[in-house]
Design a protein around this motif. Structure first.
Motif, short mmCIF file in Angstrom:
data_model
loop_
_atom_site.label_atom_id
_atom_site.label_comp_id
_atom_site.label_asym_id
_atom_site.label_seq_id
_atom_site.Cartn_x
_atom_site.Cartn_y
_atom_site.Cartn_z
N LYS A 169 0.84 -1.20 0.00
CA LYS A 169 0.00 0.00 0.00
C LYS A 169 0.88 1.25 0.00
CE LYS A 169 -2.36 3.45 2.14
NZ LYS A 169 -1.80 4.65 2.81
N THR A 170 1.90 1.27 0.84
CA THR A 170 2.81 2.41 0.90
C THR A 170 3.54 2.59 -0.43
OG1 THR A 170 3.13 2.07 3.27
CG2 THR A 170 4.79 3.39 2.11
N LEU A 171 3.98 1.49 -1.00
CA LEU A 171 4.72 1.54 -2.25
C LEU A 171 3.85 2.01 -3.42
CD1 LEU A 171 7.38 0.89 -3.77
CD2 LEU A 171 6.49 -1.43 -4.11
N VAL A 172 2.64 1.49 -3.49
CA VAL A 172 1.78 1.76 -4.65
C VAL A 172 1.07 3.10 -4.54
CG1 VAL A 172 -0.25 0.95 -5.91
CG2 VAL A 172 1.47 -0.69 -5.15
N TYR A 173 0.61 3.50 -3.35
CA TYR A 173 -0.21 4.70 -3.22
C TYR A 173 0.52 5.91 -2.65
CZ TYR A 173 -4.09 1.52 -4.06
OH TYR A 173 -4.92 0.60 -4.62
N ASP A 174 1.36 5.70 -1.65
CA ASP A 174 1.98 6.84 -0.96
C ASP A 174 3.25 7.33 -1.63
OD1 ASP A 174 -0.05 6.56 0.89
OD2 ASP A 174 1.14 5.33 2.25
N THR A 175 4.03 6.41 -2.19
CA THR A 175 5.33 6.78 -2.73
C THR A 175 5.26 7.57 -4.04
OG1 THR A 175 6.31 4.83 -1.69
CG2 THR A 175 7.58 5.87 -3.44
N PRO A 176 4.45 7.18 -5.05
CA PRO A 176 4.49 7.87 -6.34
C PRO A 176 4.24 9.38 -6.28
CG PRO A 176 3.37 5.78 -6.59
CD PRO A 176 3.59 5.97 -5.13
N PRO A 177 3.20 9.88 -5.57
CA PRO A 177 3.03 11.34 -5.53
C PRO A 177 4.23 12.06 -4.93
CG PRO A 177 1.03 10.25 -4.77
CD PRO A 177 2.09 9.19 -4.88
N ALA A 178 4.83 11.46 -3.89
CA ALA A 178 6.00 12.08 -3.27
C ALA A 178 7.18 12.10 -4.23
CB ALA A 178 6.37 11.33 -2.00
N VAL A 179 7.36 11.02 -4.98
CA VAL A 179 8.46 10.95 -5.95
C VAL A 179 8.28 12.00 -7.04
CG1 VAL A 179 9.52 9.53 -7.75
CG2 VAL A 179 9.00 8.53 -5.51
N PHE A 180 7.08 12.11 -7.58
CA PHE A 180 6.81 13.11 -8.62
C PHE A 180 7.04 14.53 -8.08
CE2 PHE A 180 4.17 9.81 -10.86
CZ PHE A 180 4.91 9.82 -12.04
N ALA A 181 6.65 14.76 -6.83
CA ALA A 181 6.83 16.09 -6.23
C ALA A 181 8.32 16.42 -6.11
CB ALA A 181 6.17 16.14 -4.87
N VAL A 182 9.11 15.47 -5.66
CA VAL A 182 10.55 15.68 -5.51
C VAL A 182 11.21 15.89 -6.88
CG1 VAL A 182 12.73 14.61 -4.83
CG2 VAL A 182 10.73 14.43 -3.33
N LEU A 183 10.80 15.11 -7.86
CA LEU A 183 11.37 15.24 -9.21
C LEU A 183 11.01 16.57 -9.86
CD1 LEU A 183 10.77 11.64 -10.66
CD2 LEU A 183 12.92 12.63 -9.85
N SER A 184 9.92 17.19 -9.43
CA SER A 184 9.50 18.47 -10.00
C SER A 184 10.39 19.62 -9.56
CB SER A 184 8.05 18.79 -9.59
OG SER A 184 7.16 17.82 -10.05
N VAL A 185 11.04 19.47 -8.40
CA VAL A 185 11.77 20.57 -7.79
C VAL A 185 12.87 21.13 -8.69
CG1 VAL A 185 13.27 21.24 -5.87
CG2 VAL A 185 11.21 19.90 -5.44
N PRO A 186 13.78 20.30 -9.25
CA PRO A 186 14.84 20.90 -10.07
C PRO A 186 14.32 21.61 -11.32
CG PRO A 186 14.89 18.49 -10.20
CD PRO A 186 13.96 18.86 -9.10
N TYR A 187 13.27 21.08 -11.93
CA TYR A 187 12.71 21.73 -13.12
C TYR A 187 12.01 23.03 -12.76
CZ TYR A 187 13.72 17.26 -15.29
OH TYR A 187 14.36 16.13 -15.76
N ALA A 188 11.31 23.05 -11.62
CA ALA A 188 10.67 24.28 -11.15
C ALA A 188 11.73 25.32 -10.81
CB ALA A 188 9.80 23.98 -9.93
N SER A 189 12.84 24.87 -10.22
CA SER A 189 13.94 25.78 -9.88
C SER A 189 14.56 26.36 -11.15
CB SER A 189 14.99 25.03 -9.07
OG SER A 189 16.09 25.85 -8.80
N GLU A 190 14.71 25.52 -12.17
CA GLU A 190 15.28 25.98 -13.44
C GLU A 190 14.38 27.03 -14.08
OE1 GLU A 190 16.72 23.97 -17.68
OE2 GLU A 190 16.39 22.73 -15.91
N CYS A 191 13.07 26.80 -14.05
CA CYS A 191 12.12 27.77 -14.61
C CYS A 191 12.14 29.06 -13.81
CB CYS A 191 10.72 27.18 -14.61
SG CYS A 191 10.49 25.79 -15.75
N SER A 192 12.23 28.93 -12.49
CA SER A 192 12.27 30.11 -11.62
C SER A 192 13.52 30.95 -11.89
CB SER A 192 12.23 29.68 -10.16
OG SER A 192 12.34 30.77 -9.29
#
Length: 203
Positions: A169-192
């Motif tokens: 349950k943790t792997l399938v439901y909780d982890t993916p949104p957190a991973v996508f959020a973390v992966l967004s940070v460098p691209y958001a920083s680059e745009c900023s």
């Protein structure tokens, strides 16, 4: 013995805020949605549609289960059966869409105007769909095996899934949104950084 009130000023204020803000959020998205569809911005369109669906559920749940008079509540058959299957995937689509939008913006900064080519635009849409949808599809299929009970219903919140406490349950439901959020940070920083540099160059 006096019976506890089925509603309160706080509960009523919560209901009004949920319904008005969710409806306002959908209304404000209408013009951007039309522009984004016209310009072929697939990930951004998916993000708005996803948010709209979640807002519709918020409005429905708030209006249907608007007080604590449990004796008169509808049991949620049908609606809740749909919502518990969509809740996890919708959250992941939200996070994945934001990541994809940030990634696309970062790429557009590097290669201005590349998105105008029809073949490149089609390829980009396929790539974005491949990023956004596989995990939610897996979550949708996995829900059947991971629900501890059919669903629960709460005041204003409405339908909620009840998952078991296993590690899948943790792997399938909780982890993916957190991973996508973390992966967004460098691209958001680059745009900023690009926006900051552009503003500084104009000042």
């Amino acid at each position: 013995m006096t019976q506890a009130p089925v509603t309160s000023p706080g509960l009523l204020a919560n209901l009004i805020a949920r319904v008005i803000l969710a409806f306002l959020g959908m209304l404000l998205c209408w013009v951007p949605l039309r522009l984004l569809v016209r310009n072929g911005e697939f990930a951004a369109v998916v993000l708005i549609v996803d948010v709209t669906i979640m807002n519709v559920f918020t409005i429905l749940n708030s209006l249907i289960w608007r007080d604590d008079n449990w004796d008169t509540w509808w049991d949620g058959t049908g609606l809740c059966d749909v919502e518990v299957y969509l809740a996890g995937p919708l959250q992941t689509i939200y996070a994945a869409s934001i990541f994809t939008v940030m990634y696309h913006l970062a790429q557009q900064i590097k290669v201005t105007g590349a998105g105008r080519d029809r073949s490149l635009q089609t390829r980009r849409i396929h790539i974005q769909a491949a990023i956004i949808f596989p995990v939610p599809v897996i979550q949708l299929a996995f829900t059947y095996f991971d629900l501890a009970q059919r669903y629960i219903v709460g005041t204003l919140i409405g339908c909620s899934a009840v998952y078991d406490t296993s590690w899948p349950k943790t792997l399938v439901y909780d982890t993916p949104p957190a991973v996508f959020a973390v992966l967004s940070v460098p691209y958001a920083s680059e745009c900023s950084n690009f926006i900051s540099m552009t503003i500084n160059s104009l000042s």
